[in-house]
Design an enzyme around this catalytic site. Structure first.
Site, PDB file in Angstrom:
ATOM      1  N   LYS A  64       0.856  -1.183   0.000  1.00  0.00           N
ATOM      2  CA  LYS A  64       0.000   0.000   0.000  1.00  0.00           C
ATOM      3  C   LYS A  64       0.893   1.234   0.000  1.00  0.00           C
ATOM      4  O   LYS A  64       2.038   1.198   0.447  1.00  0.00           O
ATOM      5  CB  LYS A  64      -0.891   0.030   1.256  1.00  0.00           C
ATOM      6  CG  LYS A  64      -2.166   0.818   1.106  1.00  0.00           C
ATOM      7  CD  LYS A  64      -3.236   0.047   0.347  1.00  0.00           C
ATOM      8  CE  LYS A  64      -4.547   0.791   0.359  1.00  0.00           C
ATOM      9  NZ  LYS A  64      -5.619   0.000  -0.285  1.00  0.00           N
ATOM     10  N   ASN A  79     -18.168   5.574  -4.118  1.00  0.00           N
ATOM     11  CA  ASN A  79     -18.415   4.746  -5.299  1.00  0.00           C
ATOM     12  C   ASN A  79     -18.832   3.323  -4.944  1.00  0.00           C
ATOM     13  O   ASN A  79     -19.756   2.768  -5.533  1.00  0.00           O
ATOM     14  CB  ASN A  79     -17.171   4.719  -6.190  1.00  0.00           C
ATOM     15  CG  ASN A  79     -16.919   6.046  -6.866  1.00  0.00           C
ATOM     16  OD1 ASN A  79     -17.816   6.860  -7.011  1.00  0.00           O
ATOM     17  ND2 ASN A  79     -15.689   6.276  -7.287  1.00  0.00           N
TER      18      ASN A  79
END
Length: 348
Positions: free
Chosen positions: A80, A182
């Site tokens: 990440k 989203n």
């Protein structure tokens, strides 16, 4: 704790701090595991309280990506990146600086979208490194990953209903969705289409309006977890499930798209003690990762293969729930053990 001791706690392989003087970019990249393949994970742009908060977040997120990839049966590991906001004004130059840092890791980290990132940003990274996925469909990539994450959450909800002894049918179910970005909005739209009643919340007025426009009833974001519902679906920030919030839950099932939903390991036990079925986040929300990881396939991106793998989240959770019941163990620990077994096999 030192950076090294924090890395050792979860077995991280590498942590890189990135500072670009020309743009003011500040970022941290954490590679948790490359046992199953290159560390794949999103770039998160967020304003953190301080550098330590950013480090803690990137370590937790990268570790979760390893488990997510392993449980999904993918040939990639976990990594990440976090960018400490606010993002530099010259977005193109800053993305190029980040791309150069990613390229310097020689493929050990493959970047993709997360909070604050877009397909256009991935295109900017690709101008300086091949080690970024999530390109637009027009550019031959996998496109927006959020619909696939939402599909996976719905598949996971079906397995969760089965584990709770409920009919696998959303008709007339009441579902509370926290977070209407989203992914959350995609979950809301799919639930409404299947006949569920949806209540929703978000800290963003724009997101709330979008959810309301889709047909959801808007409630207080700080109290949605306590609303009476069949399913509570955290789809926003992490660490939403803690000792206080779990005691107030008004649901029978927790199944949502947010990362790192448990504030601490004991929270899985707290959910089990209340008889609440919990779908481990790194299993149920793997749809987006499945989608972008398919760009790494030697044959190129295959939409049909992605749909099959996302649908298989339901059977993976069926297995997690069955093992948890047979062993008298929490679903979080069972899923973690499953992931670690696959990662250890990859290391060997």
């Amino acid at each position: 704790m030192t950076v090294f001791s924090q890395m050792a706690a979860a077995g991280h392989e590498q942590v890189c701090h990135v500072a670009d003087a020309d743009t003011g970019l500040r970022a941290i990249v954490a590679v948790h595991s490359t046992a199953l393949g290159p560390g794949l994970g999103g770039v998160r742009i967020r304003e953190y309280a301080d550098e330590q908060a950013a480090l803690v977040d990137v370590l937790r997120l990268s570790e979760a990506m390893s488990y997510k990839a392993a449980c999904a049966g993918l040939r990639c590991g976990g990594a990440k990146a976090v960018v400490l906001g606010p993002f530099p004004r010259d977005r193109e130059a800053a993305m190029h600086a980040l791309g150069r840092a990613v390229d310097g890791l020689s493929g050990r980290y493959v970047a993709t979208e997360d909070m604050g990132m877009t397909e256009a940003d991935i295109a900017l990274l690709n101008e300086v490194t091949p080690h970024a996925v999530g390109r637009s469909l027009e550019a031959g990539g996998s496109g927006d990953p959020s619909p696939h994450t939402a599909d996976g959450v719905i598949a996971g909800m079906r397995a969760s209903l089965r584990a709770a002894g409920r009919a696998v049918d959303f008709q007339d179910l009441r579902v509370a969705v926290q977070g209407c970005g989203n992914v959350g909005l995609g979950v809301i739209e799919r639930l409404l289409a299947a006949g569920a009643t949806v209540i929703a919340s978000d800290i963003s007025q724009q997101a709330r309006e979008r959810a309301a426009g889709a047909g959801a009833q808007i409630v207080d974001n700080d109290r949605i977890h306590a609303e009476s519902a069949d399913i509570f679906a955290p789809c926003g920030i992490g660490a939403i499930l803690n000792a206080g919030s779990i005691a107030e839950l008004g649901c029978a099932i927790v199944a949502g798209g947010a990362n790192n939903q448990l504030a601490e390991a004991e929270d899985g036990e707290r959910l089990a003690a209340r008889g609440i079925v919990y779908a481990p986040d790194f299993v149920i929300n793997a749809g987006g990762l499945i989608n972008v990881s398919d760009e790494l396939d030697s044959e190129g991106y295959n939409a049909e293969r992605v749909r099959f793998r996302v649908a298989s989240i339901e059977s993976t959770l069926d297995e997690v729930f069955a093992q948890a019941s047979a062993q008298g163990e929490t679903t979080e620990r069972v899923a973690m053990a499953m992931a670690k077994t696959r990662i250890e096999a990859g290391s060997r």
